[in-house]
Enzyme design. Structure first.
Site, PDB file in Angstrom:
ATOM      1  N   GLY A  12       0.830  -1.207   0.000  1.00 45.14           N
ATOM      2  CA  GLY A  12       0.000   0.000   0.000  1.00 45.14           C
ATOM      3  C   GLY A  12       0.857   1.246   0.000  1.00 45.14           C
ATOM      4  O   GLY A  12       2.087   1.187  -0.073  1.00 45.14           O
ATOM      5  N   THR A  97     -12.552  -6.879   7.856  1.00 50.21           N
ATOM      6  CA  THR A  97     -11.107  -6.852   7.583  1.00 50.21           C
ATOM      7  C   THR A  97     -10.362  -6.280   8.773  1.00 50.21           C
ATOM      8  O   THR A  97      -9.334  -6.807   9.193  1.00 50.21           O
ATOM      9  CB  THR A  97     -10.792  -5.933   6.370  1.00 50.21           C
ATOM     10  OG1 THR A  97     -11.630  -6.295   5.310  1.00 50.21           O
ATOM     11  CG2 THR A  97      -9.341  -6.017   5.953  1.00 50.21           C
ATOM     12  N   TYR A 151     -15.823   2.491  10.856  1.00 53.52           N
ATOM     13  CA  TYR A 151     -14.368   2.449  10.671  1.00 53.52           C
ATOM     14  C   TYR A 151     -13.678   2.799  11.985  1.00 53.52           C
ATOM     15  O   TYR A 151     -12.784   2.085  12.452  1.00 53.52           O
ATOM     16  CB  TYR A 151     -13.986   3.425   9.556  1.00 53.52           C
ATOM     17  CG  TYR A 151     -12.509   3.533   9.290  1.00 53.52           C
ATOM     18  CD1 TYR A 151     -11.753   2.396   9.012  1.00 53.52           C
ATOM     19  CD2 TYR A 151     -11.869   4.768   9.298  1.00 53.52           C
ATOM     20  CE1 TYR A 151     -10.396   2.504   8.762  1.00 53.52           C
ATOM     21  CE2 TYR A 151     -10.518   4.878   9.033  1.00 53.52           C
ATOM     22  CZ  TYR A 151      -9.784   3.741   8.772  1.00 53.52           C
ATOM     23  OH  TYR A 151      -8.438   3.849   8.522  1.00 53.52           O
TER      24      TYR A 151
END
Ligand code: UDP
Length: 320
Positions: A12, A97, A151
């Site tokens: 990333g 995730t 999140y």
């Protein structure tokens, strides 16, 4: 002595810069990435390096994770669902995730007593309006009907879990809350504002400023962020603690758009886009976000070296 460092999410944006920095200091680096938001091109220039290895797989593959963890002294856990746009469009993927990935990393690392660095986020401060945000401040999140906050909540669970592994099992764990970070290789695909504005300006497209543009952020150059991570993973007194990592140079998004226009020499118009058009339902923006960086400054004498002007210039040069 050189150490083996595993970077989850190492293909990333931040992970690939970290891999480069660690190789430059003589470490052995392995990247584990499923390329869901990372890109192989970000690490392609490293594959021939004798101290670099990579595996394309998910962190929830227990066999691969176990093998790589068994060979590592430090695991820098960056693999996560990132970007507000991705988060509001795919909340299930975000929550799963972030929570199950961190759980797998901590459980596996504990087997080999590897140190774990967990990348958390300034999102966990939510709508707190007591600025600048300090690590021990209370957290104010919006309701569960607004998916953006999933999140923050998932990253809070990651932090709780990391600290619990440290307190209950004596596992060495370090947590950093990254504030807005910017630099080469950051993709605009997941909503991040600077790559989007630069891309738009360089193509003569309208610069999309959401809301009234008076919301503000502080943008830290990725090279400064990476320097903070390298320092935190090596300092014994960072263990068991949470650190803000970010710039304190605040800018409104409207001013940012004007600066991007100036630096790129673009004559694109700036277009105000209402939030309801910009994001899927469930989105709620925050007005300001500024870190208090006294804690990391005290421990490592760390402060950003690059200003926003330097960063924008660097970005423009890397794309021109
Ligand atoms: N934003 C914007 N135009 C864009 C993308 C984002 O005005 O094309 C705004 C966004 O609403 C937020 C700020 O820029 O107020 C920073 O957004 P980003 O997604 O980069 O990071 P965030 O701080 O929201 O995590």
């Amino acid at each position: 002595m050189s150490e083996h460092i595993l970077i989850t999410g190492g293909a990333g944006f931040i992970g690939s810069h970290l891999a480069e920095a660690l190789l430059a200091t003589g470490q052995q680096v392995t990247v584990l990435d499923d390329l869901s938001t990372g890109r192989f091109e970000n690490i392609a220039h490293l594959v021939e390096h004798p101290r670099f290895r990579f595996a394309i797989d998910t962190i929830t593959n227990p066999i691969v994770l176990d093998r790589l963890a068994s060979e590592s002294q430090i695991i820098v856990h960056l693999a996560a669902a990132v970007g507000v746009q991705l988060v509001v469009e795919h909340p299930v993927r975000t929550i799963e995730t972030n929570i199950s990935g961190t759980e797998a990393v901590l459980r596996t690392a504990a087997r080999y007593r590897a140190k774990v660095f967990i990348a958390s986020t300034s999102e966990v401060y939510g709508k707190g309006n007591h600025l600048p945000f300090r690590e021990d401040d209370d957290v104010v999140l919006g309701p569960t009907s607004r998916s953006r906050w999933s999140y923050a909540a998932s990253k809070m669970v990651d932090e709780f879990l990391g600290l619990a592994y440290h307190h209950e099992y004596g596992q060495p764990v370090v947590i950093a809350r990254f504030f807005n970070t910017v630099g080469p290789r950051q993709s605009g695909r997941y909503g991040m504002v600077i790559p989007r504005l630069v891309h738009q300006a360089m193509r003569g497209q309208p610069l999309t400023v959401y809301g009234d543009g008076q919301q503000s952020r502080c943008f830290c150059d990725v090279s400064d962020t990476v320097r903070a991570v390298v320092g935190l993973i090596q300092h014994p007194d960072a263990i068991g603690r949470v650190f803000n990592v970010g710039s304190t140079e605040e800018v409104t998004i409207m001013e940012l758009a004007q600066r991007v226009k100036a630096i790129t020499g673009s004559d694109s118009p700036i277009e105000l886009i209402p939030y309801r058009q910009a994001y899927a339902p469930g989105f709620e923006d925050m007005r300001r976000r500024v870190p208090d960086t006294a804690r990391i400054q005290q421990l490592l004498d760390w402060r950003p070296q690059l200003t926003l002007a330097d960063t924008l210039q660097r970005l423009h040069t890397s794309l021109a």
